[in-house]
Design a protein around this motif. Sequence first.
Motif, PDB file in Angstrom:
ATOM      1  N   SER A 104      -5.587  -7.539   6.104  1.00 49.14           N
ATOM      2  CA  SER A 104      -4.599  -6.764   6.862  1.00 49.14           C
ATOM      3  C   SER A 104      -4.063  -5.570   6.066  1.00 49.14           C
ATOM      4  O   SER A 104      -3.121  -4.908   6.498  1.00 49.14           O
ATOM      5  CB  SER A 104      -3.430  -7.665   7.278  1.00 49.14           C
ATOM      6  OG  SER A 104      -2.725  -8.124   6.140  1.00 49.14           O
ATOM      7  N   LEU A 105      -4.656  -5.302   4.892  1.00 49.15           N
ATOM      8  CA  LEU A 105      -4.189  -4.210   4.048  1.00 49.15           C
ATOM      9  C   LEU A 105      -4.415  -2.860   4.738  1.00 49.15           C
ATOM     10  O   LEU A 105      -5.512  -2.540   5.190  1.00 49.15           O
ATOM     11  CB  LEU A 105      -4.939  -4.230   2.712  1.00 49.15           C
ATOM     12  CG  LEU A 105      -4.552  -3.143   1.689  1.00 49.15           C
ATOM     13  CD1 LEU A 105      -3.101  -3.295   1.263  1.00 49.15           C
ATOM     14  CD2 LEU A 105      -5.494  -3.192   0.485  1.00 49.15           C
ATOM     15  N   SER A 106      -3.358  -2.052   4.823  1.00 46.20           N
ATOM     16  CA  SER A 106      -3.424  -0.704   5.382  1.00 46.20           C
ATOM     17  C   SER A 106      -2.959   0.264   4.310  1.00 46.20           C
ATOM     18  O   SER A 106      -1.876   0.095   3.731  1.00 46.20           O
ATOM     19  CB  SER A 106      -2.540  -0.604   6.628  1.00 46.20           C
ATOM     20  OG  SER A 106      -2.546   0.710   7.136  1.00 46.20           O
ATOM     21  N   VAL A 107      -3.768   1.300   4.040  1.00 46.74           N
ATOM     22  CA  VAL A 107      -3.512   2.192   2.915  1.00 46.74           C
ATOM     23  C   VAL A 107      -3.458   3.649   3.403  1.00 46.74           C
ATOM     24  O   VAL A 107      -4.306   4.082   4.172  1.00 46.74           O
ATOM     25  CB  VAL A 107      -4.594   2.056   1.822  1.00 46.74           C
ATOM     26  CG1 VAL A 107      -4.270   2.957   0.632  1.00 46.74           C
ATOM     27  CG2 VAL A 107      -4.734   0.610   1.387  1.00 46.74           C
TER      28      VAL A 107
ATOM     29  N   LYS B  22     -11.189   1.033   6.616  1.00 51.18           N
ATOM     30  CA  LYS B  22     -11.374  -0.271   5.981  1.00 51.18           C
ATOM     31  C   LYS B  22     -12.554  -0.282   5.012  1.00 51.18           C
ATOM     32  O   LYS B  22     -12.513  -0.920   3.955  1.00 51.18           O
ATOM     33  CB  LYS B  22     -11.574  -1.348   7.055  1.00 51.18           C
ATOM     34  CG  LYS B  22     -10.376  -1.575   7.968  1.00 51.18           C
ATOM     35  CD  LYS B  22      -9.203  -2.169   7.217  1.00 51.18           C
ATOM     36  CE  LYS B  22      -8.034  -2.457   8.151  1.00 51.18           C
ATOM     37  NZ  LYS B  22      -6.851  -2.987   7.438  1.00 51.18           N
TER      38      LYS B  22
ATOM     39  N   TRP C  63       0.998   1.482   0.760  1.00 47.30           N
ATOM     40  CA  TRP C  63       0.284   0.480   1.548  1.00 47.30           C
ATOM     41  C   TRP C  63       1.234  -0.548   2.136  1.00 47.30           C
ATOM     42  O   TRP C  63       2.374  -0.687   1.697  1.00 47.30           O
ATOM     43  CB  TRP C  63      -0.776  -0.218   0.699  1.00 47.30           C
ATOM     44  CG  TRP C  63      -0.247  -0.899  -0.529  1.00 47.30           C
ATOM     45  CD1 TRP C  63       0.186  -2.177  -0.658  1.00 47.30           C
ATOM     46  CD2 TRP C  63      -0.101  -0.300  -1.826  1.00 47.30           C
ATOM     47  NE1 TRP C  63       0.595  -2.428  -1.929  1.00 47.30           N
ATOM     48  CE2 TRP C  63       0.429  -1.304  -2.673  1.00 47.30           C
ATOM     49  CE3 TRP C  63      -0.369   0.963  -2.358  1.00 47.30           C
ATOM     50  CZ2 TRP C  63       0.701  -1.058  -4.020  1.00 47.30           C
ATOM     51  CZ3 TRP C  63      -0.102   1.201  -3.685  1.00 47.30           C
ATOM     52  CH2 TRP C  63       0.426   0.206  -4.508  1.00 47.30           C
ATOM     53  N   THR C  64       0.717  -1.211   3.149  1.00 50.64           N
ATOM     54  CA  THR C  64       1.400  -2.352   3.752  1.00 50.64           C
ATOM     55  C   THR C  64       0.373  -3.455   3.951  1.00 50.64           C
ATOM     56  O   THR C  64      -0.826  -3.191   4.076  1.00 50.64           O
ATOM     57  CB  THR C  64       2.016  -1.992   5.117  1.00 50.64           C
ATOM     58  OG1 THR C  64       0.972  -1.529   5.994  1.00 50.64           O
ATOM     59  CG2 THR C  64       3.085  -0.926   4.976  1.00 50.64           C
ATOM     60  N   GLY C  65       0.857  -4.706   3.961  1.00 52.89           N
ATOM     61  CA  GLY C  65      -0.042  -5.834   4.160  1.00 52.89           C
ATOM     62  C   GLY C  65      -0.842  -6.149   2.914  1.00 52.89           C
ATOM     63  O   GLY C  65      -0.650  -5.561   1.841  1.00 52.89           O
ATOM     64  N   SER C  66      -1.782  -7.065   3.071  1.00 49.00           N
ATOM     65  CA  SER C  66      -2.650  -7.474   1.963  1.00 49.00           C
ATOM     66  C   SER C  66      -3.910  -8.094   2.532  1.00 49.00           C
ATOM     67  O   SER C  66      -3.972  -8.442   3.718  1.00 49.00           O
ATOM     68  CB  SER C  66      -1.929  -8.471   1.050  1.00 49.00           C
ATOM     69  OG  SER C  66      -1.584  -9.642   1.785  1.00 49.00           O
TER      70      SER C  66
ATOM     71  N   GLY D  80      -8.711  -1.122  -2.654  1.00 45.37           N
ATOM     72  CA  GLY D  80      -8.100  -2.417  -2.351  1.00 45.37           C
ATOM     73  C   GLY D  80      -7.973  -3.270  -3.601  1.00 45.37           C
ATOM     74  O   GLY D  80      -6.932  -3.910  -3.839  1.00 45.37           O
TER      75      GLY D  80
ATOM     76  N   ILE E 180      -5.197  -1.791  -5.898  1.00 39.36           N
ATOM     77  CA  ILE E 180      -3.864  -2.158  -5.418  1.00 39.36           C
ATOM     78  C   ILE E 180      -3.525  -3.590  -5.827  1.00 39.36           C
ATOM     79  O   ILE E 180      -2.385  -3.882  -6.226  1.00 39.36           O
ATOM     80  CB  ILE E 180      -3.788  -1.983  -3.888  1.00 39.36           C
ATOM     81  CG1 ILE E 180      -3.790  -0.486  -3.529  1.00 39.36           C
ATOM     82  CG2 ILE E 180      -2.561  -2.674  -3.301  1.00 39.36           C
ATOM     83  CD1 ILE E 180      -3.932  -0.206  -2.055  1.00 39.36           C
ATOM     84  N   ALA E 181      -4.527  -4.483  -5.763  1.00 40.35           N
ATOM     85  CA  ALA E 181      -4.282  -5.883  -6.093  1.00 40.35           C
ATOM     86  C   ALA E 181      -4.097  -6.105  -7.591  1.00 40.35           C
ATOM     87  O   ALA E 181      -3.272  -6.922  -8.012  1.00 40.35           O
ATOM     88  CB  ALA E 181      -5.436  -6.739  -5.575  1.00 40.35           C
TER      89      ALA E 181
END
Length: 453
Positions: free
Chosen positions: A292-295, A261, A286-289, A269, A272-273
């Motif tokens: 909760s973002l997981s990369v 994290k 990645w999953t989530g945002s 992060g 990605i956004a």
Amino acid sequence: MVRNLPLYARPAAALILPLTLLAAPVAAQTSVKEDSVVLQPDKVTDDAPEIETVAEANLPSWSVDNAKALLAFIQSAGDEGLFPKDYNPDALKAAINGGNQITLDKVATDSFLLLATHMRDGRTPNAARKQWFMTDGDAQTEPLIPLLGSALTANDVAQALVSLDPVHPDFAVLKAALKTAKTPADANAIRVNMERWRWMPRDLGEGYVVSNVPEYLTRVVHDGVVIATHKAVVGKPSTPTPQLNPMATGIIVNPTWTLPKSIIAEGIGSTIATNPARARAQGYTWTGSGKSLSVVQQPGANNALGVMKLEMLNPHAIYLHDTPSKGAFAADSRAFSHGCIRTEKALHFSGLMAVMFAGRTPEEFGDVVASGKTTRFGFEKPFPVYVAYWTVVPDGKGGIKKLNDLYGRDAPVVTSFAKPGRAAAVVISPTPPAVVPTTQTVQAPKPEKGAIY
């Protein structure tokens, strides 16, 4: 049982990896952020001593000759990097001259067990061993009471104590250099590193990997012979690499990288956004945002772990791995990482691991590397990895050289020299511990005159 000859025993031609692999393009990265070290609190208390009664220890009495041999060894304890005053030489001398056997047995035994503890385990209390997490089983393999008993029976106290010295040749070089140290500071620097050898297991194993952080080097050792040496990048002072000895259980080729994290928050992060296409081009999925973002970074030229990761499970999240930032290995001082140890010539290192410890052929290893697929080679016999911190080491010419104490870990050990050392690992109780009754008898009160019950 390894099915193939060890890598060092094979003809050199059989070890050459395909040229296409060795010539793989290097990404033009200058800063790689891999998993951060998980800083653990230092262990600041020492283990409580084991207590044995006189009857349990069953020791023969100290003869005057054995006591004099112990006194002579204590007076020369400076040669061992220790301090004679710690072991009560005046009281021992008085007991030798006093003629009281009970006093002699008590004083000599106490002095021997404290000195033997310091020679086996080190004098330095845990509070002065900064970020030291190595496990050491010498208390089980080199118990002190049997050693003392055999020393008294054989009338060879000095030899029994010397037998506790670390057996690695580097310790012998330091011990010899201590006698010719030119200044008190030089002597203390040597003592610190003699201590660190004592904190480690006497038996390092038949095969192992050792990384010396201040030296920026990783070595592969088999049967006491260094068969490979690799430059290393270690943790920055703000994310120091701890000292530990986990077991290596496998090598992962073409690894994925799950970002912690803290590193997601440092930049990817945001990428990605704001620019997901760029993040995908760098191999991230990645999953989530938000929180909760997981990369995960997939295998490839940009992967922060490069082509390999040595699997060595530990609570510090420390392991050896490759890096696409090859330029870092050209620096003299290589403290750039988030705590893990980046390994130069990672294809050769991981190939060596796959052949020596996973029983694979160089051809099998090369095929897996070329496939680009994440593959784990489990080791048939796990082996220890020693992440050590020696600031004085042999120079290869019969002498020693001083390295930069990049994390400032020497000073607390030197400071501890002016204070009492750690307590004896075993003490002899003159009498058995009191037995606590399981029931309590209470005398009934006498009836009062005139009372009716």
